[in-house]
Design a protein around this motif. Structure first.
Motif, PDB file in Angstrom:
ATOM      1  N   LEU A 169       0.823  -1.206   0.000  1.00  0.00           N
ATOM      2  CA  LEU A 169       0.000   0.000   0.000  1.00  0.00           C
ATOM      3  C   LEU A 169       0.864   1.265   0.000  1.00  0.00           C
ATOM      4  CD1 LEU A 169      -2.742  -1.211   2.506  1.00  0.00           C
ATOM      5  CD2 LEU A 169      -3.024  -0.849   0.041  1.00  0.00           C
ATOM      6  N   ALA A 170       1.975   1.218   0.719  1.00  0.00           N
ATOM      7  CA  ALA A 170       2.889   2.370   0.732  1.00  0.00           C
ATOM      8  C   ALA A 170       3.541   2.545  -0.638  1.00  0.00           C
ATOM      9  CB  ALA A 170       3.953   2.195   1.818  1.00  0.00           C
ATOM     10  N   LYS A 171       3.971   1.443  -1.233  1.00  0.00           N
ATOM     11  CA  LYS A 171       4.593   1.498  -2.559  1.00  0.00           C
ATOM     12  C   LYS A 171       3.610   2.030  -3.609  1.00  0.00           C
ATOM     13  CE  LYS A 171       7.277  -1.242  -5.787  1.00  0.00           C
ATOM     14  NZ  LYS A 171       7.860  -2.543  -6.100  1.00  0.00           N
ATOM     15  N   ALA A 172       2.325   1.718  -3.431  1.00  0.00           N
ATOM     16  CA  ALA A 172       1.290   2.191  -4.358  1.00  0.00           C
ATOM     17  C   ALA A 172       0.898   3.644  -4.078  1.00  0.00           C
ATOM     18  CB  ALA A 172       0.061   1.292  -4.269  1.00  0.00           C
ATOM     19  N   GLY A 173       1.472   4.238  -3.033  1.00  0.00           N
ATOM     20  CA  GLY A 173       1.189   5.631  -2.703  1.00  0.00           C
ATOM     21  C   GLY A 173      -0.115   5.839  -1.955  1.00  0.00           C
ATOM     22  N   LEU A 204      -3.104   7.647   5.841  1.00  0.00           N
ATOM     23  CA  LEU A 204      -3.546   7.584   4.453  1.00  0.00           C
ATOM     24  C   LEU A 204      -3.097   8.819   3.698  1.00  0.00           C
ATOM     25  CD1 LEU A 204      -7.248   6.325   4.238  1.00  0.00           C
ATOM     26  CD2 LEU A 204      -5.149   5.078   3.840  1.00  0.00           C
ATOM     27  N   THR A 205      -2.777   8.619   2.449  1.00  0.00           N
ATOM     28  CA  THR A 205      -2.556   9.741   1.539  1.00  0.00           C
ATOM     29  C   THR A 205      -3.915  10.094   0.923  1.00  0.00           C
ATOM     30  OG1 THR A 205      -2.196   8.266  -0.328  1.00  0.00           O
ATOM     31  CG2 THR A 205      -0.230   8.889   0.958  1.00  0.00           C
ATOM     32  N   ASP A 206      -3.962  11.160   0.147  1.00  0.00           N
ATOM     33  CA  ASP A 206      -5.204  11.492  -0.558  1.00  0.00           C
ATOM     34  C   ASP A 206      -5.600  10.347  -1.494  1.00  0.00           C
ATOM     35  OD1 ASP A 206      -5.390  13.926   0.736  1.00  0.00           O
ATOM     36  OD2 ASP A 206      -4.512  15.069  -0.916  1.00  0.00           O
ATOM     37  N   ALA A 207      -4.604   9.751  -2.140  1.00  0.00           N
ATOM     38  CA  ALA A 207      -4.885   8.613  -3.029  1.00  0.00           C
ATOM     39  C   ALA A 207      -5.420   7.426  -2.229  1.00  0.00           C
ATOM     40  CB  ALA A 207      -3.625   8.218  -3.793  1.00  0.00           C
ATOM     41  N   GLY A 208      -4.916   7.224  -1.021  1.00  0.00           N
ATOM     42  CA  GLY A 208      -5.399   6.148  -0.164  1.00  0.00           C
ATOM     43  C   GLY A 208      -6.841   6.357   0.255  1.00  0.00           C
ATOM     44  N   HIS A 209      -7.160   7.604   0.569  1.00  0.00           N
ATOM     45  CA  HIS A 209      -8.538   7.911   0.938  1.00  0.00           C
ATOM     46  C   HIS A 209      -9.475   7.647  -0.250  1.00  0.00           C
ATOM     47  CE1 HIS A 209     -11.698   9.669   3.350  1.00  0.00           C
ATOM     48  NE2 HIS A 209     -12.051  10.387   2.307  1.00  0.00           N
ATOM     49  N   ALA A 210      -9.071   8.077  -1.437  1.00  0.00           N
ATOM     50  CA  ALA A 210      -9.878   7.835  -2.636  1.00  0.00           C
ATOM     51  C   ALA A 210     -10.014   6.334  -2.893  1.00  0.00           C
ATOM     52  CB  ALA A 210      -9.267   8.544  -3.841  1.00  0.00           C
ATOM     53  N   ASP A 211      -8.944   5.580  -2.654  1.00  0.00           N
ATOM     54  CA  ASP A 211      -8.958   4.140  -2.904  1.00  0.00           C
ATOM     55  C   ASP A 211      -9.918   3.414  -1.960  1.00  0.00           C
ATOM     56  OD1 ASP A 211      -7.512   1.848  -4.416  1.00  0.00           O
ATOM     57  OD2 ASP A 211      -7.440   1.231  -2.303  1.00  0.00           O
ATOM     58  N   VAL A 212      -9.908   3.759  -0.684  1.00  0.00           N
ATOM     59  CA  VAL A 212     -10.801   3.083   0.258  1.00  0.00           C
ATOM     60  C   VAL A 212     -12.258   3.367  -0.108  1.00  0.00           C
ATOM     61  CG1 VAL A 212     -10.892   4.843   2.113  1.00  0.00           C
ATOM     62  CG2 VAL A 212     -11.153   2.440   2.671  1.00  0.00           C
ATOM     63  N   LEU A 213     -12.555   4.588  -0.536  1.00  0.00           N
ATOM     64  CA  LEU A 213     -13.919   4.901  -0.953  1.00  0.00           C
ATOM     65  C   LEU A 213     -14.313   4.106  -2.194  1.00  0.00           C
ATOM     66  CD1 LEU A 213     -14.043   8.760  -0.331  1.00  0.00           C
ATOM     67  CD2 LEU A 213     -14.902   6.913   1.142  1.00  0.00           C
ATOM     68  N   LYS A 214     -13.385   3.965  -3.126  1.00  0.00           N
ATOM     69  CA  LYS A 214     -13.646   3.173  -4.338  1.00  0.00           C
ATOM     70  C   LYS A 214     -13.927   1.709  -3.980  1.00  0.00           C
ATOM     71  CE  LYS A 214     -11.192   1.521  -8.392  1.00  0.00           C
ATOM     72  NZ  LYS A 214      -9.881   1.476  -9.054  1.00  0.00           N
ATOM     73  N   ARG A 215     -13.127   1.159  -3.072  1.00  0.00           N
ATOM     74  CA  ARG A 215     -13.321  -0.237  -2.653  1.00  0.00           C
ATOM     75  C   ARG A 215     -14.673  -0.430  -1.971  1.00  0.00           C
ATOM     76  NH1 ARG A 215      -7.940  -3.162  -1.484  1.00  0.00           N
ATOM     77  NH2 ARG A 215      -6.389  -1.803  -2.423  1.00  0.00           N
ATOM     78  N   LEU A 216     -15.102   0.572  -1.214  1.00  0.00           N
ATOM     79  CA  LEU A 216     -16.382   0.478  -0.514  1.00  0.00           C
ATOM     80  C   LEU A 216     -17.566   0.670  -1.458  1.00  0.00           C
ATOM     81  CD1 LEU A 216     -15.440   2.424   2.724  1.00  0.00           C
ATOM     82  CD2 LEU A 216     -15.942  -0.036   2.545  1.00  0.00           C
ATOM     83  N   ARG A 217     -17.407   1.520  -2.466  1.00  0.00           N
ATOM     84  CA  ARG A 217     -18.496   1.746  -3.424  1.00  0.00           C
ATOM     85  C   ARG A 217     -18.767   0.514  -4.274  1.00  0.00           C
ATOM     86  NH1 ARG A 217     -15.861   7.043  -4.108  1.00  0.00           N
ATOM     87  NH2 ARG A 217     -17.278   8.532  -3.142  1.00  0.00           N
ATOM     88  N   LYS A 218     -17.726  -0.171  -4.658  1.00  0.00           N
ATOM     89  CA  LYS A 218     -17.848  -1.299  -5.586  1.00  0.00           C
ATOM     90  C   LYS A 218     -17.122  -2.531  -5.052  1.00  0.00           C
ATOM     91  CE  LYS A 218     -19.753   1.114  -8.956  1.00  0.00           C
ATOM     92  NZ  LYS A 218     -21.087   0.926  -9.394  1.00  0.00           N
TER      93      LYS A 218
END
Length: 177
Positions: free
Chosen positions: A46-50, A69-83
């Protein structure tokens, strides 16, 4: 599941690695223990993926890090939860991980879409045992342990479906389900 749990807990705020491990273990450990050998490689990916970053934890000494979390991490968790993937809807342990962080989605319609997928899955006739393609019901099973398994699964499914309907603001679809 592990990555979602990591991202979900970090979405709630920065944590040192040992605290993150404890929280993930409490969430999933009763069925799927979390070892350092699985947690820290996932953190590294997850760190390597930013998606998360490590910073020295001034309260714990030079060898300890605070994860956030980075901003990208926050966006990623929301994406995982949406779909969530289909297996995250059908596998109860994976679904409970999704459910644990579903409140992170700011849009209730998106939360309800995930709950509706789970309800649709639970409405399908299913069993652990089949006669060809026909699910075998508990009342048809002579083996007391298999019968117990089926009765327990039925009661759990009934309770979860009732809760899902309540959360979705829907009336029960069946009286005796």
């Amino acid at each position: 599941m592990l990555e979602l749990a990591i991202l979900g807990f970090l979405a709630e705020g920065p944590l040192p690695g040992h605290e993150l491990r404890s929280r993930v273990s409490h969430l999933t450990g009763y069925t799927r223990p979390v070892s350092d050998g699985s947690l820290y490689p996932a953190i590294n990916r997850l760190a390597k993926a930013g998606l998360l970053e490590r910073q020295p934890d001034p309260r714990a000494g030079a060898a300890r890090y605070l994860l956030s979390l980075t901003d990208a991490g926050h966006a990623d968790v929301l994406k995982r939860l949406r779909k969530p993937a289909d297996h995250e809807i059908t596998d109860h342990t994976r679904f409970y991980t999704v459910l644990s962080f579903l409140s992170l989605l700011p849009d209730m319609a998106e939360q309800h879409a995930v709950l509706r997928r789970r309800l649709i899955f639970l409405e399908e006739p299913a069993s652990f045992f089949y006669d060809g393609d026909r699910p075998i019901r508990a009342e048809e099973v002579a083996d007391p342990y298999r019968r117990g398994l089926l009765l327990t699964a039925r009661a759990t499914s009934r309770a979860e479906r009732a809760w899902l309907r309540e959360a979705l603001g829907e009336q029960p679809l069946e009286k005796n389900s």
